[in-house]
Design a protein around this motif. Structure first.
Motif, PDB file in Angstrom:
ATOM      1  N   UNK A 569     -41.666   2.070  13.121  1.00  0.00           N
ATOM      2  CA  UNK A 569     -42.868   1.244  13.243  1.00  0.00           C
ATOM      3  C   UNK A 569     -43.869   1.805  14.243  1.00  0.00           C
ATOM      4  N   UNK A 570     -43.395   2.377  15.356  1.00  0.00           N
ATOM      5  CA  UNK A 570     -44.310   2.790  16.431  1.00  0.00           C
ATOM      6  C   UNK A 570     -45.315   3.852  15.975  1.00  0.00           C
ATOM      7  N   UNK A 571     -44.902   4.968  15.348  1.00  0.00           N
ATOM      8  CA  UNK A 571     -45.927   5.921  14.879  1.00  0.00           C
ATOM      9  C   UNK A 571     -46.828   5.351  13.789  1.00  0.00           C
ATOM     10  N   UNK A 572     -46.232   4.513  12.912  1.00  0.00           N
ATOM     11  CA  UNK A 572     -47.050   3.885  11.875  1.00  0.00           C
ATOM     12  C   UNK A 572     -48.062   2.923  12.503  1.00  0.00           C
ATOM     13  N   UNK A 573     -47.642   2.223  13.536  1.00  0.00           N
ATOM     14  CA  UNK A 573     -48.522   1.278  14.234  1.00  0.00           C
ATOM     15  C   UNK A 573     -49.692   2.005  14.893  1.00  0.00           C
ATOM     16  N   UNK A 574     -49.422   3.159  15.465  1.00  0.00           N
ATOM     17  CA  UNK A 574     -50.459   3.914  16.171  1.00  0.00           C
ATOM     18  C   UNK A 574     -51.418   4.633  15.229  1.00  0.00           C
ATOM     19  N   UNK A 575     -50.971   4.897  13.997  1.00  0.00           N
ATOM     20  CA  UNK A 575     -51.808   5.662  13.065  1.00  0.00           C
ATOM     21  C   UNK A 575     -52.636   4.780  12.142  1.00  0.00           C
ATOM     22  N   UNK A 576     -52.494   3.476  12.229  1.00  0.00           N
ATOM     23  CA  UNK A 576     -53.271   2.574  11.382  1.00  0.00           C
ATOM     24  C   UNK A 576     -54.296   1.821  12.217  1.00  0.00           C
ATOM     25  N   UNK A 577     -55.233   1.155  11.524  1.00  0.00           N
ATOM     26  CA  UNK A 577     -56.291   0.421  12.191  1.00  0.00           C
ATOM     27  C   UNK A 577     -56.444  -0.958  11.577  1.00  0.00           C
ATOM     28  N   UNK A 578     -57.032  -1.848  12.368  1.00  0.00           N
ATOM     29  CA  UNK A 578     -57.405  -3.152  11.847  1.00  0.00           C
ATOM     30  C   UNK A 578     -56.227  -3.975  11.394  1.00  0.00           C
ATOM     31  N   UNK A 579     -56.431  -4.621  10.247  1.00  0.00           N
ATOM     32  CA  UNK A 579     -55.402  -5.548   9.757  1.00  0.00           C
ATOM     33  C   UNK A 579     -54.127  -4.823   9.333  1.00  0.00           C
ATOM     34  N   UNK A 580     -54.238  -3.545   8.980  1.00  0.00           N
ATOM     35  CA  UNK A 580     -53.047  -2.811   8.562  1.00  0.00           C
ATOM     36  C   UNK A 580     -52.138  -2.487   9.748  1.00  0.00           C
ATOM     37  N   UNK A 581     -52.740  -2.337  10.918  1.00  0.00           N
ATOM     38  CA  UNK A 581     -51.936  -2.160  12.122  1.00  0.00           C
ATOM     39  C   UNK A 581     -51.137  -3.437  12.413  1.00  0.00           C
ATOM     40  N   UNK A 582     -51.790  -4.588  12.239  1.00  0.00           N
ATOM     41  CA  UNK A 582     -51.103  -5.870  12.424  1.00  0.00           C
ATOM     42  C   UNK A 582     -50.028  -6.038  11.368  1.00  0.00           C
ATOM     43  N   UNK A 583     -50.343  -5.609  10.132  1.00  0.00           N
ATOM     44  CA  UNK A 583     -49.372  -5.747   9.041  1.00  0.00           C
ATOM     45  C   UNK A 583     -48.109  -4.935   9.316  1.00  0.00           C
ATOM     46  N   UNK A 584     -48.254  -3.761   9.935  1.00  0.00           N
ATOM     47  CA  UNK A 584     -47.087  -2.937  10.266  1.00  0.00           C
ATOM     48  C   UNK A 584     -46.176  -3.675  11.243  1.00  0.00           C
ATOM     49  N   UNK A 585     -46.784  -4.326  12.241  1.00  0.00           N
ATOM     50  CA  UNK A 585     -45.970  -5.061  13.216  1.00  0.00           C
ATOM     51  C   UNK A 585     -45.308  -6.272  12.571  1.00  0.00           C
ATOM     52  N   UNK A 586     -46.019  -6.969  11.708  1.00  0.00           N
ATOM     53  CA  UNK A 586     -45.423  -8.122  11.023  1.00  0.00           C
ATOM     54  C   UNK A 586     -44.244  -7.672  10.166  1.00  0.00           C
ATOM     55  N   UNK A 587     -44.417  -6.565   9.477  1.00  0.00           N
ATOM     56  CA  UNK A 587     -43.319  -6.049   8.652  1.00  0.00           C
ATOM     57  C   UNK A 587     -42.105  -5.715   9.513  1.00  0.00           C
ATOM     58  N   UNK A 588     -42.356  -5.137  10.692  1.00  0.00           N
ATOM     59  CA  UNK A 588     -41.247  -4.812  11.592  1.00  0.00           C
ATOM     60  C   UNK A 588     -40.543  -6.076  12.074  1.00  0.00           C
TER      61      UNK A 588
END
Length: 625
Positions: A569-588
């Motif tokens: 999740x951490x690299x995916x979280x850092x490489x996305x922006x906006x709502x998709x960054x939030x979506x990565x954390x929710x998925x985690x």
């Protein structure tokens, strides 16, 4: 007198007009009392040397002209009238300024002759060439022509440059200036050059005043004429469209007029009456070097080309042009963005995980609700079968705490959804961090208690005094309080807040939560990772214990899943922006919560519901042997 061998009709009319007005003046005793006007008429033939010779002849008298000597014996020289062309009028004015004789031109209006310091004795009754140039330039601008050719007589080249200057001021360009000479071969080459040009309009800059001027010799109203201001008098040009029929009949049609009076000017033209040389579908003939740049684009000058020759390129990102042929695009404000055509600025779209019309939000809501229902059902099963050996085997109260904390962790997902606000920004990370830390603490406590219970099962083991519910609760309490303190310090020192990010994505305003302190955010995550790592290590070491305590195996799998999810999740979280960054954390959050729930509690639920024979004390004791 000297004349052309075959004088033109216009010159003959000029002479008759001159003779008529002299006679009228001499007849009127009130105009010049006791004075009779005489005259000498010479033809300069447009030749400056011949014009100078004629002036010297008049100054010297009969016979061979002698400079600075006057041999005349009849009357005094009152002044000179002429010439019609600036080519001959200029040298005459230079000569007469030395002798102090007045000169009145009835045609020449060269701007150089308006200099009263150099030519104090020169005045003109002709139409102002500057006004004519302005009139032509404004007509060209009105008709939308930006690419024209100027065609002049060989002796009017200077005037053509003045006309080009005025046309340039009115945002048009001259392809070239062509001169008609007495050489037929030169004229033929000039016409070939004109044919090769892309310009559709040719401006004839010959002696236009010969056809446009209207001279009035007397004023019935008795108005006094001031020659010094005559050049600034109101001027009215009539505009005609000429037609040449197949029968060689030429017809002119009045189509408009141009009025100039000092600083005021007006142009009226009836374009529908104009007959163009080619079919234009009832539209004005276009004469352009380059096509118009439509709104949404701008002009880019071509190297070494006139300003009217350019290319069109689309406005850059974040810029618009709302007019034709704009040289520079306009930048939209920070909270605006161009429409698709780049012709107007519109409000930027806001991006967040909205509850309205966002399939990603809908998917997370469905997953969260289903997961909460599953957790509630499992919690209900454990409460219903709380006195059975499977539930009691590993501290049922810790199981209840773990289930409730998992449920609260999933509920924290709803703080990540919807339009961010300051309060939700402050609560969502801290609430998830605290509730999930309680879950990790419960898992860690379960794992430690499994190991301690196995060691305490040996005779005279010192671990027996530590195997109690209080120790388990203290482990959960201490580990949870540490995360609570981290969160309190975070909120007190640098709390998260709402941020409008207008630069990360073109055309969008990313409404998101700024974590305030990035260090505090990663400390929260790191602490949860520490609890998971310790739990994984202890559970891994306890995986080979007897079957009655095999919950350690399931904890191992759940912690392995948790670590895998969050490390990914951490690299995916850092490489996305906006709502998709939030979506990565929710998925985690959902994935790691599912890992805990399913790995630890589904096997027990399976035994409780489908293998009741295994949910007995005898079976557990027997399998432990």
């Amino acid at each position: 007198a000297q004349y052309f061998s075959s004088p033109t009709e216009s010159h003959y009319v000029d002479i008759l007009s001159f003779l008529f007005i002299i006679e009228e003046i001499n007849k009127d005793p009130d105009l010049l009392p006791n004075v009779t006007l005489g005259y000498h008429v010479y033809d300069s033939c447009g030749d400056p040397s011949l014009a100078i010779g004629s002036v010297l002849q008049i100054l010297s008298g009969p016979g061979e002209p002698v400079p600075n000597y006057s041999c005349g014996d009849q009357g005094e020289i009152a002044g000179f009238i002429g010439d019609v062309s600036p080519v001959t009028s200029l040298p005459i004015a230079q000569l007469l300024s030395v002798y102090g004789y007045s000169q009145i031109s009835y045609g020449a209006t060269n701007p150089a002759l308006s200099d009263r310091t150099l030519y104090p004795y020169y005045v003109s009754t002709g139409l102002n060439d500057h006004v004519q140039h302005v009139a032509i330039a404004e007509l060209v601008e009105h008709l939308g022509w930006t690419w024209v050719i100027i065609l002049v007589d060989d002796d009017d080249y200077e005037q053509s440059k003045n006309l080009r200057t005025e046309i340039t001021k009115h945002n048009a360009c001259v392809d070239f200036i062509a001169a008609l000479t007495g050489d037929i071969n030169t004229n033929r080459r000039t016409l070939e050059h004109i044919k090769q040009s892309t310009a559709e309009v040719i401006i004839f800059c010959g002696r236009l005043h010969q056809y446009l001027r209207k001279v009035r010799f007397t004023e019935a109203s008795g108005r006094e004429i001031d020659f010094s201001n005559l050049i600034n008098s109101p001027v009215k040009f009539q505009i005609f469209s000429w037609y040449c029929y197949l029968t060689f009949e030429i017809r002119q049609v009045y189509v408009g007029e141009y009025v100039w009076s000092g600083s005021e000017r007006s142009l009226e033209i009836q374009i529908e009456k104009i007959f163009w040389k080619k079919n234009t579908n009832n539209q004005t003939l276009k004469s352009q070097c380059s096509a118009n740049c439509p709104p949404g684009s701008r002009k880019v000058p071509r190297k070494t080309a006139p300003p009217c020759c350019y290319d069109c390129i689309s406005c850059s990102e974040g810029e618009i042009s709302n007019l034709t042929d704009m040289e520079n695009c306009l930048k939209c404000q920070d909270y605006e963005w161009p429409n698709q055509e780049k012709t107007m600025c519109i409000e930027k779209q806001t991006e967040f995980l909205s509850y309205q019309d966002d399939p990603l939000t809908l998917a997370f809501i469905v997953l969260s609700v289903v997961f909460i229902l599953i957790t509630t059902v499992i919690l209900g099963i454990f409460i219903s079968f709380r006195d059975t050996p499977v539930v009691k085997a590993n501290n049922r109260n810790l199981s209840f705490i773990l289930l409730v904390s998992i449920k609260l962790s999933v509920l924290s997902v709803f703080l990540f959804l919807g339009r961010p606000m300051d309060i939700t920004c402050m609560l969502r990370q801290t609430s998830f961090g605290i509730t999930f830390s309680i879950a990790m603490s419960s898992v860690l406590s379960k794992t430690i208690m499994v190991c301690m219970a196995f060691k305490a099962s040996k005779p005279d083991s010192p671990w027996r005094k530590y195997v109690s519910a209080k120790v388990a609760y203290w482990i959960v309490f201490v580990c949870s309080v540490i995360q609570i303190l981290i969160s309190v310090i975070w909120l007190a020192s640098s709390p998260p807040f709402v941020e409008h990010n207008i630069h990360s994505e073109p055309g969008k305003i990313l409404i998101l939560c700024n974590e305030g302190s990035v260090v505090a955010f990663y400390i929260v995550l790191s602490y949860m990772g520490l609890l998971a790592s310790v739990s994984f290590i202890v559970a891994f070491l306890a995986r080979s214990l007897p079957d009655s305590f095999n919950e350690a195996k399931y904890i191992t799998f759940s912690m392995l899943l948790f670590c895998s999810v969050w490390i990914t999740m951490i690299p995916a979280y850092l490489s996305t922006k906006g709502k998709y960054m939030v979506a990565v954390e929710i998925f985690a959050i959902i994935s790691s919560s599912c890992g805990l729930l399913f790995c630890i509690f589904l096997p027990k639920c399976y035994i409780i519901l489908f293998k009741p024979e295994m949910n007995t004390k005898q079976y557990l004791l027997g399998s432990s042997k």
